[in-house]
Design a protein around this motif. Structure first.
Motif, PDB file in Angstrom:
ATOM      1  N   VAL A 106       0.863  -1.182   0.000  1.00  0.00           N
ATOM      2  CA  VAL A 106       0.000   0.000   0.000  1.00  0.00           C
ATOM      3  C   VAL A 106       0.899   1.232   0.000  1.00  0.00           C
ATOM      4  N   VAL A 107       0.689   2.102  -0.997  1.00  0.00           N
ATOM      5  CA  VAL A 107       1.530   3.291  -1.122  1.00  0.00           C
ATOM      6  C   VAL A 107       0.642   4.526  -0.980  1.00  0.00           C
ATOM      7  N   ALA A 108       0.932   5.335   0.014  1.00  0.00           N
ATOM      8  CA  ALA A 108       0.192   6.588   0.194  1.00  0.00           C
ATOM      9  C   ALA A 108       0.817   7.621  -0.728  1.00  0.00           C
ATOM     10  N   ALA A 109       0.257   7.733  -1.932  1.00  0.00           N
ATOM     11  CA  ALA A 109       0.868   8.608  -2.939  1.00  0.00           C
ATOM     12  C   ALA A 109      -0.170   9.038  -3.957  1.00  0.00           C
ATOM     13  N   ASP A 110       0.208  10.048  -4.722  1.00  0.00           N
ATOM     14  CA  ASP A 110      -0.615  10.529  -5.829  1.00  0.00           C
ATOM     15  C   ASP A 110      -0.394   9.608  -7.033  1.00  0.00           C
ATOM     16  N   ALA A 111      -1.480   9.216  -7.682  1.00  0.00           N
ATOM     17  CA  ALA A 111      -1.357   8.365  -8.868  1.00  0.00           C
ATOM     18  C   ALA A 111      -0.540   9.049  -9.960  1.00  0.00           C
ATOM     19  N   ALA A 112      -0.431  10.367  -9.880  1.00  0.00           N
ATOM     20  CA  ALA A 112       0.379  11.101 -10.860  1.00  0.00           C
ATOM     21  C   ALA A 112       1.834  10.637 -10.831  1.00  0.00           C
ATOM     22  N   GLY A 113       2.255  10.068  -9.696  1.00  0.00           N
ATOM     23  CA  GLY A 113       3.636   9.598  -9.580  1.00  0.00           C
ATOM     24  C   GLY A 113       3.761   8.103  -9.836  1.00  0.00           C
ATOM     25  N   LEU A 114       2.826   7.528 -10.571  1.00  0.00           N
ATOM     26  CA  LEU A 114       2.818   6.066 -10.750  1.00  0.00           C
ATOM     27  C   LEU A 114       4.159   5.483 -11.219  1.00  0.00           C
ATOM     28  N   PRO A 115       4.776   6.014 -12.278  1.00  0.00           N
ATOM     29  CA  PRO A 115       6.050   5.409 -12.710  1.00  0.00           C
ATOM     30  C   PRO A 115       7.105   5.427 -11.596  1.00  0.00           C
ATOM     31  N   THR A 116       7.146   6.514 -10.838  1.00  0.00           N
ATOM     32  CA  THR A 116       8.122   6.603  -9.749  1.00  0.00           C
ATOM     33  C   THR A 116       7.799   5.609  -8.649  1.00  0.00           C
ATOM     34  N   VAL A 117       6.512   5.522  -8.295  1.00  0.00           N
ATOM     35  CA  VAL A 117       6.085   4.573  -7.259  1.00  0.00           C
ATOM     36  C   VAL A 117       6.512   3.158  -7.649  1.00  0.00           C
ATOM     37  N   LEU A 118       6.257   2.793  -8.904  1.00  0.00           N
ATOM     38  CA  LEU A 118       6.599   1.434  -9.340  1.00  0.00           C
ATOM     39  C   LEU A 118       8.114   1.228  -9.341  1.00  0.00           C
ATOM     40  N   ALA A 119       8.841   2.229  -9.833  1.00  0.00           N
ATOM     41  CA  ALA A 119      10.303   2.103  -9.866  1.00  0.00           C
ATOM     42  C   ALA A 119      10.854   1.922  -8.452  1.00  0.00           C
ATOM     43  N   GLU A 120      10.277   2.653  -7.507  1.00  0.00           N
ATOM     44  CA  GLU A 120      10.757   2.537  -6.120  1.00  0.00           C
ATOM     45  C   GLU A 120      10.496   1.141  -5.548  1.00  0.00           C
ATOM     46  N   HIS A 121       9.534   0.434  -6.140  1.00  0.00           N
ATOM     47  CA  HIS A 121       9.237  -0.918  -5.664  1.00  0.00           C
ATOM     48  C   HIS A 121       9.765  -1.984  -6.626  1.00  0.00           C
ATOM     49  N   GLY A 122      10.659  -1.571  -7.514  1.00  0.00           N
ATOM     50  CA  GLY A 122      11.324  -2.524  -8.391  1.00  0.00           C
ATOM     51  C   GLY A 122      10.429  -3.127  -9.449  1.00  0.00           C
ATOM     52  N   VAL A 123       9.379  -2.412  -9.840  1.00  0.00           N
ATOM     53  CA  VAL A 123       8.435  -2.934 -10.843  1.00  0.00           C
ATOM     54  C   VAL A 123       8.546  -2.095 -12.113  1.00  0.00           C
ATOM     55  N   GLU A 124       8.712  -2.803 -13.246  1.00  0.00           N
ATOM     56  CA  GLU A 124       8.843  -2.093 -14.523  1.00  0.00           C
ATOM     57  C   GLU A 124       7.549  -2.136 -15.318  1.00  0.00           C
ATOM     58  N   ARG A 125       6.920  -3.313 -15.365  1.00  0.00           N
ATOM     59  CA  ARG A 125       5.690  -3.503 -16.149  1.00  0.00           C
ATOM     60  C   ARG A 125       4.632  -4.167 -15.285  1.00  0.00           C
ATOM     61  N   VAL A 126       3.380  -3.802 -15.504  1.00  0.00           N
ATOM     62  CA  VAL A 126       2.303  -4.421 -14.728  1.00  0.00           C
ATOM     63  C   VAL A 126       1.296  -5.069 -15.684  1.00  0.00           C
ATOM     64  N   ASP A 127       0.547  -6.028 -15.188  1.00  0.00           N
ATOM     65  CA  ASP A 127      -0.401  -6.763 -16.031  1.00  0.00           C
ATOM     66  C   ASP A 127      -1.806  -6.198 -15.961  1.00  0.00           C
ATOM     67  N   ALA A 128      -2.139  -5.578 -14.852  1.00  0.00           N
ATOM     68  CA  ALA A 128      -3.519  -5.107 -14.673  1.00  0.00           C
ATOM     69  C   ALA A 128      -3.498  -3.819 -13.860  1.00  0.00           C
ATOM     70  N   ILE A 129      -4.285  -2.841 -14.305  1.00  0.00           N
ATOM     71  CA  ILE A 129      -4.475  -1.614 -13.516  1.00  0.00           C
ATOM     72  C   ILE A 129      -5.974  -1.427 -13.332  1.00  0.00           C
ATOM     73  N   VAL A 130      -6.372  -1.321 -12.087  1.00  0.00           N
ATOM     74  CA  VAL A 130      -7.785  -1.141 -11.737  1.00  0.00           C
ATOM     75  C   VAL A 130      -7.905   0.239 -11.099  1.00  0.00           C
ATOM     76  N   SER A 131      -8.658   1.127 -11.737  1.00  0.00           N
ATOM     77  CA  SER A 131      -8.682   2.509 -11.259  1.00  0.00           C
ATOM     78  C   SER A 131     -10.064   2.946 -10.783  1.00  0.00           C
ATOM     79  N   LEU A 132     -10.058   3.492  -9.566  1.00  0.00           N
ATOM     80  CA  LEU A 132     -11.263   4.111  -9.008  1.00  0.00           C
ATOM     81  C   LEU A 132     -11.063   5.616  -8.900  1.00  0.00           C
TER      82      LEU A 132
END
Ligand SMILES: C[S@@+](CC[C@H](N)C(=O)[O-])C[C@H]1O[C@@H](n2cnc3c(N)ncnc32)[C@H](O)[C@@H]1O
Length: 209
Positions: A106-132
């Motif tokens: 769980v990351v308390a962050a703005d979705a605007a920083g998604l690429p940075t959030v993923l990079a900080e968690h060692g993730v380059e590509r994702v399979d599914a994005i579910v947005s509310l």
């Protein structure tokens, strides 16, 4: 305090950001997740391109996880497989979610920083994005472009939107931006049981700059 009260309290603090006083219904959660394959089906069944993430262990990202109705359902479907990252800008809601789901990132962050959030968690590509995410998030950042930039070629993005308001400028802009960022954008089922009635937008074939 129960989820409903917390959501109402946070709505009063930031109405356009929280954008709801009711947690997502079971029907909405089911409709949002239906276009995704989170059941561990092998790549070949999904027609995934060579080099795509192994779908038996999908990487799933939630944007605007709120009180965690979708989080609960995704965690259940993954059953410990893959990776599950939930991004929520509201620190109160994010802290509750993290406490309830120690196995979810769980990351308390703005979705605007998604690429940075993923990079900080060692993730380059994702399979599914579910947005509310509400329209306010789309107005503040190029959400579809950011999502398309991190989604695997065979990945799917789903977004909940309000039924019957498609002619309003924020809804038209959301659809236009999705069409610019994805090769395929379709409207899924209307969820009448949800309050307010909702519709799911499904985007596939991410375009990358
Ligand atoms: C419509 S509510 C989703 C509520 C959720 N369906 C539930 O059942 O609790 C939208 C959520 O998106 C979050 N949000 C709004 N803007 C955001 C942003 N830019 N980045 C991340 N989360 C955001 C809000 O704090 C809120 O929890």
């Amino acid at each position: 305090m129960n989820d409903g009260r917390v959501l109402f309290q946070e709505f009063l603090r930031a109405p356009t950001r929280v954008a709801t006083v009711t947690a997502s219904s079971d029907a909405l959660v089911a409709a949002l997740l239906a276009p995704h394959r989170l059941d561990g089906a092998p790549d070949a069944e999904r027609g995934a391109e060579p080099g795509a993430q192994p779908t038996a262990d999908p990487i799933v990202v939630e944007l605007g996880a709120g009180t965690g109705r979708v989080t609960d359902a995704v965690a259940h479907r993954l059953g410990g497989r893959g990776r599950h990252i939930a991004v929520e800008i509201n620190p109160v809601l994010a802290a509750r979610l993290a406490g309830r789901h120690p196995d979810v990132t769980v990351v308390a962050a703005d979705a605007a920083g998604l690429p940075t959030v993923l990079a900080e968690h060692g993730v380059e590509r994702v399979d599914a994005i579910v947005s509310l995410l509400p329209w306010s998030a789309y107005a503040a950042a190029p959400v579809p472009e950011l999502a398309a930039g991190v989604l695997a070629p065979s990945g799917t993005f789903t977004q909940v939107t309000l039924r019957g308001l498609h002619l309003l400028p924020p809804a038209r802009r959301q659809l236009r931006d999705l069409r610019e960022a994805f090769g395929e954008v379709t409207g899924g089922a209307t969820v009448w049981q949800n309050l307010p009635p909702a519709r799911i937008l499904i985007a596939r074939s991410p375009k990358r700059a």
